[in-house]
Write a protein that holds these residues in place. Structure first.
Motif, PDB file in Angstrom:
ATOM      1  N   UNK A 429       0.824  -1.209   0.000  1.00  0.00           N
ATOM      2  CA  UNK A 429       0.000   0.000   0.000  1.00  0.00           C
ATOM      3  C   UNK A 429       0.860   1.261   0.000  1.00  0.00           C
ATOM      4  N   UNK A 430       1.899   1.281   0.837  1.00  0.00           N
ATOM      5  CA  UNK A 430       2.764   2.452   0.901  1.00  0.00           C
ATOM      6  C   UNK A 430       3.468   2.697  -0.432  1.00  0.00           C
ATOM      7  N   UNK A 431       3.954   1.635  -1.056  1.00  0.00           N
ATOM      8  CA  UNK A 431       4.658   1.775  -2.337  1.00  0.00           C
ATOM      9  C   UNK A 431       3.717   2.321  -3.405  1.00  0.00           C
ATOM     10  N   UNK A 432       2.484   1.773  -3.474  1.00  0.00           N
ATOM     11  CA  UNK A 432       1.569   2.240  -4.521  1.00  0.00           C
ATOM     12  C   UNK A 432       1.103   3.672  -4.262  1.00  0.00           C
ATOM     13  N   UNK A 433       0.719   3.992  -3.029  1.00  0.00           N
ATOM     14  CA  UNK A 433       0.229   5.340  -2.738  1.00  0.00           C
ATOM     15  C   UNK A 433       1.310   6.391  -2.971  1.00  0.00           C
ATOM     16  N   UNK A 434       2.547   6.051  -2.656  1.00  0.00           N
ATOM     17  CA  UNK A 434       3.661   6.969  -2.931  1.00  0.00           C
ATOM     18  C   UNK A 434       3.797   7.211  -4.436  1.00  0.00           C
ATOM     19  N   UNK A 435       3.671   6.132  -5.221  1.00  0.00           N
ATOM     20  CA  UNK A 435       3.732   6.247  -6.688  1.00  0.00           C
ATOM     21  C   UNK A 435       2.549   7.056  -7.219  1.00  0.00           C
ATOM     22  N   UNK A 436       1.350   6.782  -6.706  1.00  0.00           N
ATOM     23  CA  UNK A 436       0.134   7.453  -7.184  1.00  0.00           C
ATOM     24  C   UNK A 436       0.184   8.957  -6.909  1.00  0.00           C
ATOM     25  N   UNK A 437       0.573   9.329  -5.692  1.00  0.00           N
ATOM     26  CA  UNK A 437       0.599  10.743  -5.323  1.00  0.00           C
ATOM     27  C   UNK A 437       1.671  11.508  -6.111  1.00  0.00           C
ATOM     28  N   UNK A 438       2.809  10.874  -6.347  1.00  0.00           N
ATOM     29  CA  UNK A 438       3.859  11.510  -7.153  1.00  0.00           C
ATOM     30  C   UNK A 438       3.396  11.732  -8.588  1.00  0.00           C
ATOM     31  N   UNK A 439       2.709  10.740  -9.142  1.00  0.00           N
ATOM     32  CA  UNK A 439       2.208  10.828 -10.517  1.00  0.00           C
ATOM     33  C   UNK A 439       1.166  11.917 -10.659  1.00  0.00           C
ATOM     34  N   UNK A 440       0.274  12.043  -9.667  1.00  0.00           N
ATOM     35  CA  UNK A 440      -0.799  13.038  -9.739  1.00  0.00           C
ATOM     36  C   UNK A 440      -0.261  14.457  -9.593  1.00  0.00           C
ATOM     37  N   UNK A 441       0.841  14.624  -8.859  1.00  0.00           N
ATOM     38  CA  UNK A 441       1.420  15.965  -8.680  1.00  0.00           C
ATOM     39  C   UNK A 441       2.134  16.458  -9.920  1.00  0.00           C
ATOM     40  N   UNK A 442       2.559  15.518 -10.781  1.00  0.00           N
ATOM     41  CA  UNK A 442       3.315  15.894 -11.973  1.00  0.00           C
ATOM     42  C   UNK A 442       2.415  16.447 -13.063  1.00  0.00           C
TER      43      UNK A 442
END
Length: 442
Positions: A429-442
């Motif tokens: 969960x931590x790995x995916x949410x970190x990836x998701x939030x980084x992608x959405x900020x870009x």
């Protein structure tokens, strides 16, 4: 009311209710263990995977889908559509529940003999089957109120359910004592039905009375079909996830006593260990999770709203705050259970075995309490299939520990598997949410 205040208020109400019901349930478990013995509690726990499976099939997916849809509708100012969604969900879930009730009654002996491996469970399954139509009404109305971020009705219904369950069992037991009738653990299953009946009646009264619908909205067939398609489309991944996970949990629950027999124990000893683990130790470990479960319930509609508004900064801040808070809570509980676990088992449950299990399982508290909220966030952003994959991987680890480690190390091997499975959910969960939030900020 701001979103933050709504989450805090809702979490507070659900947490107080959760602690109250778990406190009652804690002593209820003690009453069951003293009244029916460790083997009786094991038999009672053996039918719970079937209960969870049927509930998942009939209600769990629709409840979460309804909560998310209602939150979206209220954000867009579509109050009438939110009410229509509730009516549609009630029709769907009650219909499916009635079908499940008939099937469970017809095949109770087959399920008990073939899957549960204990013919005594057949009678319990027949009694249990009557709970599902009422449970579907209860869950849908609660899902509607969660979507509105109103927790008063769901919290009160939860209290009513628990009080009715415990009080009905206690009164039947006292009646039996006074009249010389010896009731088995089946009265504990009957208590589940009493709880669902009273809580569903309360929910119906609340939704139809002042502050509720007043009158049911008239829904055209085309609107009903439209809402039904939307709810089914959202709920199918959630329902499939819950059903498959409960199937795996059923396999796990059935396999534990069998593998303990392979380890060298008798049927009675295996059921006793299973009863102590699932009926005494695990409820104790899960007791503080009333807080994180409340947070999880409020997070799903809140995350759905934030995502609809595309406020990625607020979502990122929410994920961080919730994760840090849950890890902190889990760490405190871990220390307390390591310190007092043996005392809880020996003094409260009169079982040194339960104390040992509590101490071992306490290590998973930081991960267990955080995982509920992380999975809720993943569902809130619409990644229901991913949450299914994560939960499936976690449960596969547990089943592997049952099949491979219990025959060699006994129940201790399963406890290690539970710790590893919670760690898997946490990291994924931590790995995916970190990836998701980084992608959405870009």
């Amino acid at each position: 009311m701001s979103r933050k205040r709504a989450i805090i208020k809702g979490t507070f109400i659900l947490t107080i209710t959760g602690f109250a019901t778990r406190f009652m349930g804690f002593f209820y478990r003690i009453f069951l263990s003293h009244t029916f013995g460790e083997e009786g509690v094991g038999l009672y726990q053996l039918v719970f995977p079937i209960y969870a499976l049927c509930f998942s099939l009939t209600s769990a997916g629709i409840q979460l889908a309804l909560s998310r849809c209602v939150a979206r509708c209220m954000t867009q100012g579509k109050k009438k559509e939110a009410r229509e969604l509730l009516c549609t969900s009630l029709v769907l879930t009650v219909a499916v529940s009635c079908i499940v009730t008939v099937i469970l009654q017809k095949y109770s002996v087959f399920i008990a003999d073939t899957f549960l491996k204990d013919a005594r469970c057949a009678q319990l399954l027949v009694i249990l089957s009557y709970a599902f139509p009422f449970a579907s009404i209860h869950s849908c109305i609660c899902g509607y109120y969660f979507g509105l971020k109103q927790t008063g009705i769901p919290a009160t219904s939860q209290m009513i359910e628990q009080i009715a369950r415990i009080l009905s069992v206690y009164l039947i037991y006292i009646y039996g004592l006074r009249h010389g009738v010896r009731f088995g653990v089946s009265i504990a299953v009957a208590g589940l039905i009493a709880g669902e009946i009273l809580s569903s009646l309360f929910c119906l009264r609340s939704i139809l009375g002042k502050g509720g619908f007043g009158k049911w909205p008239r829904i055209r067939l085309s609107s009903c079909m439209k809402h039904g398609r939307e709810l089914i489309a959202l709920s199918i991944p959630l329902t499939a996830s819950r059903v498959l996970l409960n199937l795996l949990q059923s396999i796990e629950a059935i396999s534990i006593p069998l593998k303990l027999q392979t380890y060298g124990m008798s049927v009675a000893e295996a059921l006793s260990i299973y009863g102590v683990l699932t009926g005494m130790a695990l409820p104790c470990i899960l007791f503080p999770s009333a807080i994180t479960n409340s947070v999880s319930t409020m997070l799903l509609p809140a995350v759905a709203e934030i995502q609809a508004m595309e406020n990625h900064k607020e979502l990122s801040a929410l994920v961080k705050k919730v994760t840090y808070s849950c890890i902190f809570l889990g760490s405190i509980c871990c220390v307390l259970l390591l310190t007092f676990g043996n005392w809880i088992g020996t003094v409260l449950f009169h079982s040194s075995m339960a104390g040992g299990y509590i101490v071992t399982l306490s290590w998973m508290c930081p991960f267990l309490y955080t995982n509920n909220t992380l999975i809720s966030i993943v569902n809130g952003i619409g990644k229901t299939t991913l949450s299914f994959v994560i939960n499936s991987a976690s449960l596969s680890v547990r089943i592997a520990s049952v099949l491979l480690f219990i025959p060699v190390f006994g129940i201790q091997g399963y406890l290690w598997g539970m710790l590893a499975s919670q760690l898997c959910i946490f990291l994924f969960c931590l790995i995916y949410l970190n990836y998701y939030l980084k992608r959405e900020r870009e």
